[in-house]
Design a protein around this motif. Structure first.
Motif, mmCIF file in Angstrom:
data_model
loop_
_atom_site.group_PDB
_atom_site.id
_atom_site.type_symbol
_atom_site.label_atom_id
_atom_site.label_comp_id
_atom_site.label_asym_id
_atom_site.label_seq_id
_atom_site.Cartn_x
_atom_site.Cartn_y
_atom_site.Cartn_z
ATOM 1 N N LEU A 123 -21.367 42.689 91.871
ATOM 2 C CA LEU A 123 -22.130 41.442 92.185
ATOM 3 C C LEU A 123 -23.293 41.480 92.892
ATOM 4 C CD1 LEU A 123 -18.655 40.596 92.068
ATOM 5 C CD2 LEU A 123 -19.944 38.729 91.779
ATOM 6 N N ILE A 132 -19.672 41.429 96.821
ATOM 7 C CA ILE A 132 -19.969 40.402 97.198
ATOM 8 C C ILE A 132 -20.531 40.585 98.487
ATOM 9 C CG2 ILE A 132 -19.271 37.930 97.897
ATOM 10 C CD1 ILE A 132 -17.823 38.007 95.352
ATOM 11 N N ILE A 148 -24.630 39.439 99.638
ATOM 12 C CA ILE A 148 -24.957 38.607 100.872
ATOM 13 C C ILE A 148 -25.673 39.052 101.757
ATOM 14 C CG2 ILE A 148 -23.109 36.906 100.009
ATOM 15 C CD1 ILE A 148 -21.924 37.181 102.752
ATOM 16 N N ARG A 168 -29.035 39.644 100.460
ATOM 17 C CA ARG A 168 -29.915 38.251 100.455
ATOM 18 C C ARG A 168 -30.518 38.154 102.012
ATOM 19 N NH1 ARG A 168 -26.095 34.641 98.051
ATOM 20 N NH2 ARG A 168 -25.830 36.410 96.589
ATOM 21 N N GLY A 169 -29.345 38.166 102.808
ATOM 22 C CA GLY A 169 -29.878 37.630 104.410
ATOM 23 C C GLY A 169 -30.837 38.636 104.766
ATOM 24 N N PHE A 176 -29.467 35.722 93.238
ATOM 25 C CA PHE A 176 -28.058 35.122 92.959
ATOM 26 C C PHE A 176 -27.988 34.584 91.426
ATOM 27 C CE2 PHE A 176 -24.955 31.493 93.853
ATOM 28 C CZ PHE A 176 -24.128 32.365 93.887
ATOM 29 N N MET A 177 -28.701 33.654 91.208
ATOM 30 C CA MET A 177 -28.635 32.956 89.985
ATOM 31 C C MET A 177 -28.905 33.930 88.909
ATOM 32 S SD MET A 177 -27.277 30.197 89.286
ATOM 33 C CE MET A 177 -26.691 28.970 90.087
ATOM 34 N N LEU A 193 -25.837 36.001 88.467
ATOM 35 C CA LEU A 193 -24.811 35.285 87.713
ATOM 36 C C LEU A 193 -24.994 35.273 86.220
ATOM 37 C CD1 LEU A 193 -22.272 33.971 89.054
ATOM 38 C CD2 LEU A 193 -23.568 31.807 88.736
ATOM 39 N N PHE A 252 -24.267 38.059 84.521
ATOM 40 C CA PHE A 252 -22.374 38.297 84.299
ATOM 41 C C PHE A 252 -22.220 37.481 82.932
ATOM 42 C CE2 PHE A 252 -22.465 38.082 89.129
ATOM 43 C CZ PHE A 252 -22.679 39.442 88.902
ATOM 44 N N GLY A 256 -32.015 19.827 85.255
ATOM 45 C CA GLY A 256 -30.977 20.054 86.257
ATOM 46 C C GLY A 256 -29.617 20.679 85.473
ATOM 47 N N ASP A 314 -28.706 25.425 85.203
ATOM 48 C CA ASP A 314 -27.857 26.235 85.787
ATOM 49 C C ASP A 314 -26.363 25.963 85.158
ATOM 50 O OD1 ASP A 314 -29.992 27.482 87.011
ATOM 51 O OD2 ASP A 314 -29.748 26.646 88.770
ATOM 52 N N ALA A 315 -26.021 24.770 85.361
ATOM 53 C CA ALA A 315 -24.937 24.335 84.990
ATOM 54 C C ALA A 315 -24.252 24.932 83.584
ATOM 55 C CB ALA A 315 -24.758 22.549 84.965
ATOM 56 N N ILE A 322 -22.787 28.327 83.893
ATOM 57 C CA ILE A 322 -21.328 28.443 84.423
ATOM 58 C C ILE A 322 -20.495 27.867 83.331
ATOM 59 C CG2 ILE A 322 -20.286 27.756 86.345
ATOM 60 C CD1 ILE A 322 -22.995 27.889 87.815
ATOM 61 N N ILE A 323 -20.734 26.772 82.781
ATOM 62 C CA ILE A 323 -19.857 26.080 81.922
ATOM 63 C C ILE A 323 -19.388 27.150 80.775
ATOM 64 C CG2 ILE A 323 -19.542 24.258 79.930
ATOM 65 C CD1 ILE A 323 -21.223 22.514 82.003
ATOM 66 N N LEU A 371 -19.724 30.303 81.024
ATOM 67 C CA LEU A 371 -18.978 31.577 81.709
ATOM 68 C C LEU A 371 -17.401 31.128 81.653
ATOM 69 C CD1 LEU A 371 -18.688 33.867 83.565
ATOM 70 C CD2 LEU A 371 -18.813 32.278 85.529
#
Lengths: 293, 331
Positions: free
Chosen positions: A40, A102, A106, A109-110, A221-222, A225, A228, A263, A266-267, A270-271, A273
């Motif tokens: 990830l 994961i 992060i 990313r930080g 991140f996106m 994702l 994946f 908008g 991105d949704a 995921i939908i 997925l």
């Protein structure tokens, strides 16, 4: 703009996006096949590659040198993380390994946030000149570079696995770990190489898209994702499926953002997925899954 | 046993005396946040430690609870005392709907599906226009008032959150010793063996999932009443990872684990917020995640059973083994 031209334009945008998702999915699927780990943190390799190249280019390095050094650095990072986190945790449950990747993602990313802040960076396009016109639609030359990278990566993976000794060794250890060990192939080395290669591939993808997207510390991140999602559409262990899944996802996103609402972009991913996971976890591209690599 | 009988009430008494001893609103607010997170991690701990499932989407349930309170009280002018149970109920209902198909998935796919669910809900908060107020959120949430008592100060809220928390703790303490608790533990040890012993594992896992969503929603509702303002940012993916981190730091399947985990993560976050700008001036944003990620990685490698198992008195009970970390899959 004529509606047919607009649809064609959205198709090219979708193909460009889709090629990127395919590249990320390729790295994910190859690592997954070899190590059984879904990394990830793959998206962070993409972001770090782009950010490093941006910084080095801004410091005066030629583009080609910035590209090479950035890819090498992220490849080393990939290998280091494999030794530091994955190798030391070998034998842990699949869930533990996911939580580890994961955590790595992060942390990276930080770290990127601390170094590059929240600003948006950009790289100039690789080649000069305005857009090409195909039909009534404009194609950004950078898109051609991205298509090229995807094609070369696919060809390279194919040549590696089919024609080289090392490629066959990797394939052997995917098919049967114990047997590969018996004939002298070390699965730990193979796992190390897989992470190194996916670091390099991720960084290359990040640098190729830097001229046409916003380069920020959290871009990975996106992108990760969506890689994946592409891989899951293809069935998670299927290279051809991952490429098709990425392109399918890119085109769907482009049309839904262009025709319905931005908008939604991105949704949509995921939908898809969730739909694939819940309805057909073996992937929707089942016809071309006769072999794993 | 006598140790536990003295230790727990003493710890509770000490805690409840804190607002009388320390007149610092900053410290109180930290303790309130720790209490709220502990409520979430209690549920997540049951789901992970006993039922052996993971969720990378619990910030969504937390957020759904918060937005339920915000929308019901500001848009529909519900009495606050009715909005709070609704904040727990709605995430519970959603968990019941999505839980059945989702919990069938294996570990890897379950992690991805809950992660996806969390992001989808977060997008809905951001894109919800009039209903959710978009990225800027909803302001002007009234204070919670139960009977004639209005929770309009940090001290009152402190007692509300911690009394709620200890009621939940007491309930869970009874639950894990009941038939249900033993059945859940059996699932985490071996799902096949549990099934052979006649345990309906799918039903229990779903119940644990719903329970954890209820608790997260309740915490979200309380959070909305506490800050009286809500926006999408505290309910993103990083929050979900933080909850998982809190659950594993404290040790899965231990009594004090969730509280310990929430306290460590919140305190560390505050410390880093103070310390990092001293070292690197101009640092901004959520850079604490560097350390949270690193701790998560190191814990998973070297001490998957959590820090809670270090101290003997922190264990659930003397005869029980320390939490064994995330159960590995049956082979």
């Amino acid at each position: 703009m004529h509606i047919a031209d607009q649809l064609l334009q959205l198709l090219f945008t979708g193909l460009t996006l889709g090629s990127i998702y395919s590249l990320i999915a390729l790295a994910l699927v190859t690592t997954f096949n070899i190590t059984g780990i879904l990394n990830l943190a793959q998206g962070e390799f993409v972001a770090l590659g782009a950010l490093l190249a941006v910084s080095m280019y801004a410091a005066g390095m030629p583009m080609a040198a910035a590209f090479t050094v950035s890819v090498l650095l992220v490849a080393m990072l990939g290998g280091f993380l494999e030794r530091f986190a994955i190798h030391t945790a070998r034998g842990a449950s699949g869930l533990t390994l996911i939580i580890i990747t994961i955590g790595l993602s992060i942390s990276l990313r930080g770290l990127a946030l601390l170094i590059w802040g929240t600003e948006t960076y950009s790289l100039p396009a690789f080649s000069k000149g305005g857009p090409l016109f195909i039909g009534g639609a404009a194609v950004n030359p950078q898109s051609l570079w991205i298509f090229g990278l995807t094609a070369i990566t696919l060809a390279g993976l194919y040549a590696f696995f089919e024609l080289t000794y090392w490629g066959k060794a990797v394939k052997a250890s995917v098919i049967n770990r114990a047997a590969a060990r018996l004939v002298g192939i070390n699965p730990h080395t193979v796992s190390f190489l897989a992470f190194t290669a996916s670091g390099a591939l991720g960084a290359a993808a990040g640098i190729f898209i830097a001229p046409i997207t916003m380069t920020t510390y959290d871009m990975g991140f996106m992108l990760g994702l969506k890689g994946f999602v592409a891989a899951v559409i293809g069935g998670l262990s299927n290279v051809g499926g991952a490429v098709l899944g990425g392109i399918l996802l890119g085109i769907l996103e482009s049309y839904s953002a262009g025709l319905i609402s931005s908008g939604l972009k991105d949704a949509i991913a995921i939908i898809i997925l969730l739909a694939v996971l819940l309805i057909r976890p073996e992937g929707i591209i089942g016809a071309i899954r006769e072999r794993k690599i | 046993m006598w140790k536990k009988a003295i230790l727990r009430p003493a710890a509770v008494l000490l805690l409840f005396a804190v607002p009388l001893l320390i007149k610092s609103n900053y410290l109180l607010s930290i303790l309130i946040v720790i209490g709220l997170y502990t409520i979430i991690v209690q549920g997540l701990g049951i789901l992970m430690g006993y039922a052996g499932q993971v969720s990378f989407g619990h910030a969504a349930f937390f957020g759904l609870g918060g937005y339920t309170v915000a929308i019901l009280t500001t848009r529909f002018h519900w009495p606050t005392v009715l909005a709070l149970p609704a904040a727990a109920l709605l995430p519970g209902v959603i968990a019941a709907i999505i839980g059945r198909p989702t919990l069938k998935l294996r570990e890897l796919y379950l992690a991805l599906a809950t992660l996806g669910f969390g992001i989808l809900v977060h997008i809905a908060f951001t894109e919800g226009k009039e209903l959710t107020g978009g990225p800027s959120g909803i302001t002007g949430i009234p204070y919670l008032s139960i009977g004639g008592l209005t929770f309009d100060s940090d001290i009152k809220f402190f007692y509300l959150v911690w009394i709620t928390l200890f009621l939940i703790l007491a309930g869970i303490n009874n639950l894990v010793r009941s038939r249900v608790g033993r059945a859940l533990r059996a699932i985490s040890e071996s799902e096949h063996a549990a099934e052979n012993a006649g345990i309906d594992t799918a039903k229990l896992k779903l119940q644990a999932f719903i329970f954890s969503a209820l608790l997260a929603g309740l915490a979200g509702g309380l959070y909305a009443f506490y800050v009286t303002f809500i926006s999408p940012s505290p309910f993103g993916f990083h929050a979900s990872v933080q909850f998982v981190l809190m659950a594993v730091i404290g040790g899965l399947g231990t009594f004090w684990g969730p509280l310990l985990g929430a306290a460590v993560v919140v305190t560390l976050g505050e410390f880093l917020r103070w310390a990092v700008p001293l070292v690197i001036p101009g640092a901004g944003g959520e850079y604490q995640i560097i350390f949270f990620g690193l701790i998560l990685v190191l814990l998973m490698i070297f001490r998957p059973e959590g820090l809670g198992a270090l101290g003997k008195c922190l264990k659930l009970s003397p005869e029980k083994m320390p939490g064994t970390g995330i159960p590995s899959k049956d082979i």
